[in-house]
Design a protein around this motif. Structure first.
Motif, PDB file in Angstrom:
ATOM      1  N   TYR A   1     -14.136  23.158  38.436  1.00 45.58           N
ATOM      2  CA  TYR A   1     -13.916  21.741  38.126  1.00 45.58           C
ATOM      3  C   TYR A   1     -14.767  21.335  36.929  1.00 45.58           C
ATOM      4  O   TYR A   1     -14.287  20.665  36.010  1.00 45.58           O
ATOM      5  N   ILE A   2     -16.040  21.746  36.932  1.00 47.90           N
ATOM      6  CA  ILE A   2     -16.931  21.415  35.814  1.00 47.90           C
ATOM      7  C   ILE A   2     -16.416  22.044  34.521  1.00 47.90           C
ATOM      8  O   ILE A   2     -16.405  21.402  33.464  1.00 47.90           O
ATOM      9  N   LYS A   3     -15.980  23.294  34.598  1.00 47.07           N
ATOM     10  CA  LYS A   3     -15.518  24.024  33.406  1.00 47.07           C
ATOM     11  C   LYS A   3     -14.416  23.273  32.673  1.00 47.07           C
ATOM     12  O   LYS A   3     -14.417  23.198  31.443  1.00 47.07           O
ATOM     13  N   TYR A   4     -13.477  22.689  33.424  1.00 48.32           N
ATOM     14  CA  TYR A   4     -12.320  22.035  32.803  1.00 48.32           C
ATOM     15  C   TYR A   4     -12.447  20.511  32.750  1.00 48.32           C
ATOM     16  O   TYR A   4     -11.507  19.826  32.346  1.00 48.32           O
ATOM     17  N   SER A   5     -13.598  19.984  33.140  1.00 50.53           N
ATOM     18  CA  SER A   5     -13.734  18.528  33.294  1.00 50.53           C
ATOM     19  C   SER A   5     -13.679  17.746  31.997  1.00 50.53           C
ATOM     20  O   SER A   5     -13.452  16.539  32.009  1.00 50.53           O
TER      21      SER A   5
END
Length: 330
Positions: free
Chosen positions: A210-214
């Protein structure tokens, strides 16, 4: 300590999450370290630097999470001290920070060995030689290895040094060959492929993904909708996602798991509705301003006075007022 630090450290402290971090980092996801084999350790370390007058000046530092691991690998007992440092922002001196923590832990082990030898001197069979007596650490003593992993809860690229040698000023290569080095162990979502993220077995996988693509709403929605595991994410993991990315994924009252796919769709739909509403409101305001400007023109008011009115009474910037005058005066 900020809200992000509190939430991420509490999450990493959970034995199953802590074990998952190290199983991913050390064993590519194989379940070698079991949560039940971990024992919480005191996070405080005591450094004893010296002041200008050479008097000892003890200073206490606190690690984020430290645990003792006792387990079995290949039929042999394995012991180690494992530590996690949670980072919500990039730390440009991380090799120094983590290296200091690790060596304080080693110094603590040496001190504990010396204390044990002093306390048992009446009953010991071995007589220490001069070197053992001086150091308090005997030739047969051994240290437990210390492994520290830094977990970066940020979507940006980690552009800080990964080793001490990267931090040294440019100098003679012959010196650098013999200068001390320390390399950090880093988990950063932006540095990992989706296959590497799949090595996590707990919801750390969903948090990191989630953080990677946020930073890209479309990519995030595609990544979440294509991943069935996002349909059932534990509440605490969703809270971590929200606090570190500023998202507003809703956690229904009384439910311990959240369908993040559905929640993102709902957020997107709410955004569309809000956008249409804001568009209608802005349209009405624009219409009002157009009417006022045309009325001023009919009344013979100068454009400069109309512009001043827009800035002072309608709180428009100079550029916005000029644009409105050009658009509706003629």
């Amino acid at each position: 300590m900020g809200k992000i630090d509190i939430i991420t450290k509490n999450y990493l402290r959970r034995p199953e999450i802590f074990a998952d971090v190290f199983n991913k980092f050390l064993y590519r996801g194989r379940q070698v370290i079991l949560p039940g084999s971990l024992a919480e350790l005191d996070t405080a370390e005591l450094a004893v630097p010296y002041s200008a007058d050479c008097a000892p000046a003890p200073e206490q530092r606190y690690r984020d999470v430290v645990k003792l691991w006792t387990g079995m690998t290949d039929g042999k007992a394995a012991y180690g001290i494992l530590a996690v440092e949670s980072e919500s922002k990039i730390h440009y001196a991380m090799p120094v920070k983590n290296g200091l923590y690790d060596f304080l832990q080693f110094a603590k082990q040496v001190g504990e060995a010396a204390d044990l030898h002093r306390k048992s001197k009446k009953n010991r069979i071995h007589k220490p030689n001069a070197g053992e007596f001086l150091s308090g650490f005997w030739k047969t003593d051994r240290l437990l290895p210390v492994v520290t992993v830094a977990v970066y809860f940020g979507a940006g690229e980690w552009d800080a040094p990964l080793s001490l040698k990267e931090m040294y000023a440019g100098c003679d290569e012959e010196i650098l060959k013999y200068a001390a080095d320390y390399r950090i162990n880093l988990i950063a979502p932006g540095r990992m492929s989706d296959d590497e993220l799949d090595e996590f077995q707990t919801n750390m996988r969903e948090i990191m993904k989630y953080i990677k693509y946020s930073t890209d709403g479309r990519l995030l929605e595609d990544a979440v909708s294509a991943d069935a595991r996002f349909k059932s994410v534990e509440r605490e993991a969703v809270e971590v996602m929200n606090v570190v990315t500023g998202s507003k994924v809703k956690c229904p009252e009384g439910k311990e798991v959240v369908d993040v796919c559905l929640a993102i769709q709902e957020i997107r739909e709410e955004g569309r509705l809000e956008g249409r509403l804001e568009g209608r409101l802005e349209g009405r305001l624009e219409g009002q301003l157009e009417g006022e400007i045309r009325a001023y023109k009919k009344l013979g008011i100068l454009p400069e006075d109309a512009r001043r009115y827009l800035m002072e009474e309608r709180h428009k910037s100079e550029d916005e007022a000029e644009l409105l005058i050009r658009r509706y005066w003629n």
